[in-house]
Motif scaffolding. Structure first.
Motif, PDB file in Angstrom:
ATOM      1  N   ILE A  96      -0.898   7.139 -12.580  1.00 20.30           N
ATOM      2  CA  ILE A  96       0.557   7.084 -12.770  1.00 20.30           C
ATOM      3  C   ILE A  96       1.014   8.230 -13.664  1.00 20.30           C
ATOM      4  O   ILE A  96       2.006   8.919 -13.372  1.00 20.30           O
ATOM      5  CB  ILE A  96       0.960   5.726 -13.387  1.00 20.30           C
ATOM      6  CG1 ILE A  96       0.689   4.583 -12.403  1.00 20.30           C
ATOM      7  CG2 ILE A  96       2.440   5.742 -13.783  1.00 20.30           C
ATOM      8  CD1 ILE A  96       0.831   3.209 -13.030  1.00 20.30           C
ATOM      9  N   GLY A 117       1.462  11.533 -12.101  1.00 21.27           N
ATOM     10  CA  GLY A 117       2.540  11.645 -11.121  1.00 21.27           C
ATOM     11  C   GLY A 117       2.148  11.296  -9.707  1.00 21.27           C
ATOM     12  O   GLY A 117       2.921  11.531  -8.764  1.00 21.27           O
ATOM     13  N   PHE A 118       0.977  10.700  -9.520  1.00 24.29           N
ATOM     14  CA  PHE A 118       0.568  10.287  -8.184  1.00 24.29           C
ATOM     15  C   PHE A 118       1.373   9.066  -7.753  1.00 24.29           C
ATOM     16  O   PHE A 118       1.685   8.179  -8.560  1.00 24.29           O
ATOM     17  CB  PHE A 118      -0.925   9.949  -8.143  1.00 24.29           C
ATOM     18  CG  PHE A 118      -1.823  11.115  -8.480  1.00 24.29           C
ATOM     19  CD1 PHE A 118      -1.535  12.396  -8.029  1.00 24.29           C
ATOM     20  CD2 PHE A 118      -2.952  10.927  -9.265  1.00 24.29           C
ATOM     21  CE1 PHE A 118      -2.361  13.458  -8.340  1.00 24.29           C
ATOM     22  CE2 PHE A 118      -3.785  11.980  -9.580  1.00 24.29           C
ATOM     23  CZ  PHE A 118      -3.487  13.265  -9.125  1.00 24.29           C
ATOM     24  N   LYS A 119       1.688   9.010  -6.474  1.00 26.47           N
ATOM     25  CA  LYS A 119       2.475   7.917  -5.912  1.00 26.47           C
ATOM     26  C   LYS A 119       1.678   7.200  -4.826  1.00 26.47           C
ATOM     27  O   LYS A 119       0.693   7.735  -4.309  1.00 26.47           O
ATOM     28  CB  LYS A 119       3.775   8.460  -5.305  1.00 26.47           C
ATOM     29  CG  LYS A 119       4.618   9.306  -6.249  1.00 26.47           C
ATOM     30  CD  LYS A 119       5.188   8.480  -7.384  1.00 26.47           C
ATOM     31  CE  LYS A 119       6.126   9.329  -8.257  1.00 26.47           C
ATOM     32  NZ  LYS A 119       6.630   8.567  -9.433  1.00 26.47           N
ATOM     33  N   ALA A 120       2.143   6.001  -4.500  1.00 30.71           N
ATOM     34  CA  ALA A 120       1.514   5.239  -3.413  1.00 30.71           C
ATOM     35  C   ALA A 120       1.501   6.085  -2.144  1.00 30.71           C
ATOM     36  O   ALA A 120       2.520   6.692  -1.783  1.00 30.71           O
ATOM     37  CB  ALA A 120       2.274   3.940  -3.179  1.00 30.71           C
ATOM     38  N   ASP A 169      -0.479   8.750  -1.783  1.00 26.68           N
ATOM     39  CA  ASP A 169      -1.212   9.974  -2.107  1.00 26.68           C
ATOM     40  C   ASP A 169      -2.717   9.721  -1.986  1.00 26.68           C
ATOM     41  O   ASP A 169      -3.172   8.576  -2.010  1.00 26.68           O
ATOM     42  CB  ASP A 169      -0.897  10.433  -3.535  1.00 26.68           C
ATOM     43  CG  ASP A 169       0.498  11.021  -3.676  1.00 26.68           C
ATOM     44  OD1 ASP A 169       1.089  11.376  -2.638  1.00 26.68           O
ATOM     45  OD2 ASP A 169       0.990  11.108  -4.817  1.00 26.68           O
ATOM     46  N   VAL A 203      -2.423   0.976  -7.504  1.00 27.27           N
ATOM     47  CA  VAL A 203      -1.147   1.706  -7.464  1.00 27.27           C
ATOM     48  C   VAL A 203      -0.921   2.344  -6.086  1.00 27.27           C
ATOM     49  O   VAL A 203      -0.129   3.276  -5.940  1.00 27.27           O
ATOM     50  CB  VAL A 203      -1.087   2.774  -8.585  1.00 27.27           C
ATOM     51  CG1 VAL A 203      -0.920   2.092  -9.928  1.00 27.27           C
ATOM     52  CG2 VAL A 203      -2.321   3.652  -8.586  1.00 27.27           C
ATOM     53  N   ILE A 250      -2.835   4.153  -4.140  1.00 29.15           N
ATOM     54  CA  ILE A 250      -3.373   5.483  -3.864  1.00 29.15           C
ATOM     55  C   ILE A 250      -4.625   5.373  -3.001  1.00 29.15           C
ATOM     56  O   ILE A 250      -5.476   4.508  -3.219  1.00 29.15           O
ATOM     57  CB  ILE A 250      -3.681   6.223  -5.182  1.00 29.15           C
ATOM     58  CG1 ILE A 250      -2.362   6.522  -5.902  1.00 29.15           C
ATOM     59  CG2 ILE A 250      -4.465   7.506  -4.944  1.00 29.15           C
ATOM     60  CD1 ILE A 250      -2.548   7.057  -7.290  1.00 29.15           C
ATOM     61  N   HIS A 297       4.271  -0.601  -8.219  1.00 25.19           N
ATOM     62  CA  HIS A 297       3.685   0.667  -7.784  1.00 25.19           C
ATOM     63  C   HIS A 297       3.082   0.557  -6.382  1.00 25.19           C
ATOM     64  O   HIS A 297       2.912   1.577  -5.703  1.00 25.19           O
ATOM     65  CB  HIS A 297       2.613   1.124  -8.769  1.00 25.19           C
ATOM     66  CG  HIS A 297       3.160   1.533 -10.100  1.00 25.19           C
ATOM     67  ND1 HIS A 297       3.840   2.709 -10.304  1.00 25.19           N
ATOM     68  CD2 HIS A 297       3.127   0.894 -11.310  1.00 25.19           C
ATOM     69  CE1 HIS A 297       4.193   2.803 -11.575  1.00 25.19           C
ATOM     70  NE2 HIS A 297       3.784   1.710 -12.206  1.00 25.19           N
ATOM     71  N   ARG A 298       2.728  -0.652  -5.959  1.00 22.01           N
ATOM     72  CA  ARG A 298       2.147  -0.845  -4.626  1.00 22.01           C
ATOM     73  C   ARG A 298       2.959  -1.834  -3.797  1.00 22.01           C
ATOM     74  O   ARG A 298       2.462  -2.369  -2.794  1.00 22.01           O
ATOM     75  CB  ARG A 298       0.701  -1.331  -4.747  1.00 22.01           C
ATOM     76  CG  ARG A 298       0.514  -2.678  -5.418  1.00 22.01           C
ATOM     77  CD  ARG A 298      -0.953  -3.107  -5.377  1.00 22.01           C
ATOM     78  NE  ARG A 298      -1.167  -4.473  -5.782  1.00 22.01           N
ATOM     79  CZ  ARG A 298      -1.423  -4.891  -7.023  1.00 22.01           C
ATOM     80  NH1 ARG A 298      -1.485  -3.994  -8.007  1.00 22.01           N
ATOM     81  NH2 ARG A 298      -1.609  -6.168  -7.285  1.00 22.01           N
TER      82      ARG A 298
END
Length: 599
Positions: free
Chosen positions: A77, A80-83, A85, A107, A109, A187-188
């Motif tokens: 998180i 800056g990684f997002k679901a 990625d 999250v 990923i 996040h997910r």
């Protein structure tokens, strides 16, 4: 009367286990809002005080494992990684390997599980096709990563774990300041069962590995696939020496622990000399295998603890009948569940009743529930045979053919394919039995006997197995082609006595005016290929043999193998521990065939 009772017992075992498997497969659906992280968090809550992992002299409870996973999730998180990625994981076996991909799932990923032996172009290819934003590596991968760094480019950010590497950011010093609590589920929140969870790589006949997409539903299915058939409970201790980037050990083996609260005994790698010491020390009750692992153990000298252990069950694949029988008798492990399946495919079998040599059964009364068929196959053309009506034809008893599985949206019938749509299409067979139907091609020849047991026969095409790995002849051929003295390499696998899989051999041509330099070639393949893909034999041919369609002719080459009494061409061998290819002599051939020389 005995035969009748045996039949009743066989059918009861089969029906009971298939019923459990079908029930387990129906637990999660593609449109479910529940994913891997949700299921695992429930398990962690239930078993938080249980020992999750025994690794060397350390133990980790489920609470500690999840807290570590939570820290990795918060790290992602903060970066800056997002679901959706992808992060590539390039590490040896260790508890943090599991904690990392579990943390990423929290999250949303995707984690790409990279073969920890890859280097150069092969490594760059696997990372790049996953569209990874970062690669996380351990200390053992520093030089391997360096060989691919320029090809990876600057868009893929390198991170190190459990070490400090020059020029690479380290995750370790950041963890102390990261919370051990679960990240917000928001996040997910958009993740569904059909969304990709992991990439696991499989070698095909096209050369470089393909990235198989494992959805949330599929990963959950694999984690629990052998819990019922092996009989795993939270009291078990499951010994896994297989690499965690492989589905057998890394998902099915690990999953037996994560989904039941059992303990995972994790080894850095398989060691035949240490196997029984570790099994006894950690009081293992079950283990995960591949056929090569069992063969190594059978070939070792007697060990004082080989019958003093507490292992009574296990699961795996690739166990040849002659090794299977010796293994069970020598080591007193009565219950082995041999299975067949591929990381990405929808065809799977499990041998529930211990029929030696079989990978499972498919009785006629289960055909409507298990949509797997074996169809007649043309070896020369490498495609299924079709009848006058244009449709495929099922094989007769004891006739080898290609195993295929009908593609549908049900969990057991899904084929989610590869990251590359073109590779996905190559595995689909259309208009098989009726117009418009689609079936997954396993690429494997199988057969069934009169009692409906299924037996693996051979791999179709150019891929062969060695040291438990799929070796692509095209990939090896490309590496040999880049060596200045050689051209037109024709790569194939050859059988060795009492050896699972096939050893790599290549027929090559010397370029005009060049001589063969065995030491230089050995150094070249060491730089270009992982250990298991490096050819053992080199055959110098005056010119390649091709078919009428200009395909390399391999039938006679494979048949002759390394039997120099049948070969007029010079043949070279790279012996274990050697840094050169030396002339193959009759004495060396005898040493190989007698087992004096072991690869």
């Amino acid at each position: 009367m005995i035969g009748f009772l045996d039949t009743i017992k066989r059918e009861w075992i089969y029906i009971t286990n298939v019923r459990k498997a079908l029930k387990r497969a129906a637990m999660y659906q593609p449109d479910d809002p529940v994913g891997l992280a949700d299921v695992l968090e429930d398990k962690f809550d239930k078993h938080k005080a249980n020992i999750a992992i025994r690794f060397e002299d350390k133990i980790y409870t489920y609470r500690e494992l999840e807290e570590r996973a939570n820290q990795y999730a918060h790290w992602a998180i903060n970066q800056g990684f997002k679901a959706g990625d992808t992060v590539a994981l390039f590490m040896d076996n260790k508890p943090d390997y599991i904690a990392f991909w579990v943390g990423m799932s929290k999250v949303g990923i995707v984690t790409a599980l990279i073969n920890n032996q890859l280097q150069g172009a092969g490594l760059a290819h696997c990372v790049s096709i996953s569209n990874a934003r970062a690669i996380v590596m351990g200390p053992e991968q520093e030089e391997l990563y360096a060989s691919a760094k320029e090809q990876l480019g600057e868009d893929i950010v390198p991170w190190s774990l459990d070490c400090t590497l020059a020029g690479v950011s380290s995750i370790d010093p950041l963890l102390a300041d990261l919370p051990v609590t679960r990240p917000e589920r928001s996040h997910r929140a958009e993740i569904r069962g059909r969304d990709t969870c992991l990439y696991v790589y499989t070698s095909g006949t096209t050369g470089l590995p393909k990235a198989a997409k494992l959805t949330q539903v599929r990963v959950l299915g694999m984690l629990g696939a052998f819990v019922d058939s092996v009989g795993i409970t939270e009291r078990d201790r499951i010994y896994v020496t297989l690499p965690l980037y492989h589905a057998t050990g890394g998902l099915c083996g690990v999953g037996q622990a994560l989904t039941t609260g059992a303990t995972l005994i994790l080894a850095r790698k398989f060691s035949a000399s240490n196997f029984w010491d570790d099994a006894v020390k950690h009081k293992a009750t079950s283990f995960a295998y591949i056929g090569e692992l069992c063969r190594y153990l059978v070939k070792t000298d007697p060990h004082p603890l080989e019958r003093q252990h507490t292992i009574r069950k296990g699961f795996g694949n690739g166990l040849r009948a002659e090794v299977w029988e010796k293994f069970v008798e020598r080591f007193n492990i009565p219950h082995l569940v041999e299975f067949y399946g591929s990381t990405e495919g929808n065809v799977s079998f499990s041998n529930f009743d211990g029929k030696i040599g079989a990978v499972g059964r498919l009785p006629s009364y289960m055909r409507d529930k298990i949509k797997t068929r074996i169809v007649k196959f043309d070896i020369a053309e490498e495609k299924p045979i079709r009848g006058d009506d244009g449709f495929c034809i099922e094989t007769d008893i004891d006739e080898a053919g290609e195993a295929i599985g009908e593609i549908a949206d049900a969990p057991r019938q899904r084929f989610d394919g590869y990251h590359d749509p073109k590779q996905t299409e190559k595995k689909i067979l259309r208009d098989v039995f009726v117009p418009g139907d689609m079936w997954f091609r396993t690429g494997d020849l199988m057969k069934r006997d009169e009692h409906d047991y299924i037996y693996f026969v051979d791999r179709i095409g150019d891929t062969f197995r060695w040291k438990g790995e799929n070796v692509s002849t095209n990939e090896v051929g490309e590496a040999l082609s880049s060596f200045d003295d050689l051209e037109l390499p024709n790569v194939y696998g050859v059988a060795m006595p009492e050896t699972d899989g096939r050893a790599g051999m290549a027929g090559v041509n010397l370029k005009p005016g060049r001589s063969f330099d065995g030491k230089a070639l050995a150094a070249h393949v060491d730089q270009q290929l992982p250990v298991y893909a490096r050819p053992i034999f080199i055959r110098i041919q005056p010119e390649p043999e091709t078919t009428g369609t200009l395909k390399y002719r391999k039938v006679d080459l494979v048949k002759q193998g390394y039997d120099i009494s049948q070969i007029d061409d010079p043949v070279y061998v790279r012996l274990p521990g050697s840094d050169t290819y030396e002339p193959l002599t009759a004495e060396i051939v005898d040493d190989i065939n007698s087992g004096k020389v072991r690869f």
